[in-house]
Design an enzyme around this catalytic site. Structure first.
Site, PDB file in Angstrom:
ATOM      1  N   TYR A 154       0.840  -1.211   0.000  1.00 36.54           N
ATOM      2  CA  TYR A 154       0.000   0.000   0.000  1.00 36.54           C
ATOM      3  C   TYR A 154       0.871   1.256   0.000  1.00 36.54           C
ATOM      4  CZ  TYR A 154      -4.041   2.899   1.459  1.00 36.54           C
ATOM      5  OH  TYR A 154      -5.053   3.828   1.534  1.00 36.54           O
ATOM      6  N   LYS A 158       0.843   4.048  -3.017  1.00 38.27           N
ATOM      7  CA  LYS A 158       0.486   5.444  -2.761  1.00 38.27           C
ATOM      8  C   LYS A 158       1.673   6.377  -3.012  1.00 38.27           C
ATOM      9  CE  LYS A 158      -3.842   4.828  -1.624  1.00 38.27           C
ATOM     10  NZ  LYS A 158      -4.881   5.242  -2.585  1.00 38.27           N
TER      11      LYS A 158
END
Length: 243
Positions: A154, A158
Site C-alpha cells: 500500500y 500510494k
C-alpha cells in the site's frame, strides 16, 4: 453538463466527497464502485436528496479494458458532458509483513491505486486539455508519505501516485489543470474499523481519528476554482501524526 467522477465513491471517504460536491451543486456526480451496489445506490440517493444529480458507474479501476469500455459507453451516451473533476479515490489494502506477502496481494493493491489512477485519468486527459480546465485530485495516504510497517504494498502504491501527481502537475499546469494529492492519516471509515482507536490515538497529536467529512472539505476546496494556484502538492490531513 459539467461532471465530477469519484472512484470508489460508494462508501467512506469516497461517499463523503460525493456528498460534499453534491452540496455545492456545481457538478453532476459520477459515482464509481466495484462491488457494493447497495452502498452505491445509497450514495446516489443521498446526492439526490441534496438537490444534485448523479449516476452510478460500475467498473474496476484496475481493469484497463473494463474502465475504457464503461467510460467510453458513458461518453458516447453523453457527448455534451464534460468531466472537469477527477477524484482518484479507489484503493484497497491487503496488509501483511513483506516477508510473507503473496504476489497477488502486492499486485492487487498496486493495480487498484496506481494503475487505477492511470486508467481513469488517462481516459479523460485529452478532453481536459482541450477544455483548458480541470482538477485532478489523487487520494494517497500517510502510508505513501512516511511508509507504514505491514503495508509495504500500500505504501509503495500510494508513494508511486505521489510521484505521478508531481510529474503530471508540471506537464499540464499551462492548461489551467491542477493535479494534487491528499494524504489522510487515520480517518473513521470501514477501512480503519478494525483498528484499536484508543491505542492509536496516543500517536496522534490531535488525539482523535479524523472524520471522512473533514477530508471531503479539503477535496472540495481543491476541486474548486479557489485552488487554481495550488498544483503538484501533497496535502497531509492527519492530525499532526508525524510533525
Amino acid at each position: 453538463m459539467k461532471c465530477a467522477i469519484i472512484t470508489g465513491g460508494s462508501r467512506g471517504i469516497g461517499r463523503a466527497i460525493c456528498l460534499k460536491l453534491a452540496e455545492e451543486k456545481n457538478y453532476h456526480i459520477l459515482i464509481n464502485y466495484t462491488s457494493n451496489q447497495a452502498a452505491a445506490e445509497e450514495t446516489l440517493a443521498k446526492v439526490q436528496e441534496l438537490g444534485s444529480t448523479g449516476e452510478i458507474l460500475k467498473f474496476d479501476v484496475g481493469n484497463a479494458e473494463e474502465t475504457q469500455k464503461v467510460l467510453g459507453d458513458w461518453q458516447d451516451k453523453n457527448p455534451d458532458s464534460v468531466v472537469e473533476v477527477i477524484v482518484n479515490n479507489a484503493g484497497i489494502t491487503k496488509d501483511g509483513l513483506f516477508m510473507w506477502m503473496k504476489h497477488e496481494d502486492w499486485n492487487n493493491v498496486v493495480n487498484t491505486s496506481l494503475n487505477g489512477f492511470f486508467n481513469v485519468t488517462n481516459f479523460f486527459i485529452q478532453k481536459l486539455l482541450r477544455n483548458k480546465y480541470g482538477r485532478i485530485i489523487n487520494m494517497v495516504s500517510v502510508s505513501g508519505v512516511k511508509g507504514t510497517a505491514g503495508q509495504t504494498n500500500y505504501s509503495a502504491a500510494k508513494a508511486a501516485v505521489i510521484g505521478a501527481t508531481k510529474a503530471l502537475a508540471q506537464e499540464i499546469a499551462k492548461r489551467n489543470i491542477t493535479v494534487n494529492a491528499v494524504a489522510p492519516g487515520f480517518i473513521k471509515t470501514d477501512m480503519t474499523y478494525d483498528l484499536n482507536e484508543d491505542e492509536l490515538k496516543a500517536m496522534i497529536p490531535a488525539n482523535r481519528f479524523g472524520e471522512a467529512e473533514e477530508v471531503a472539505d479539503l477535496v472540495a476546496f481543491l476541486a474548486s476554482k479557489k485552488s487554481s494556484y495550488i498544483t503538484g502538492e501533497v496535502i497531509n490531513i492527519n492530525g499532526g501524526i508525524y510533525s
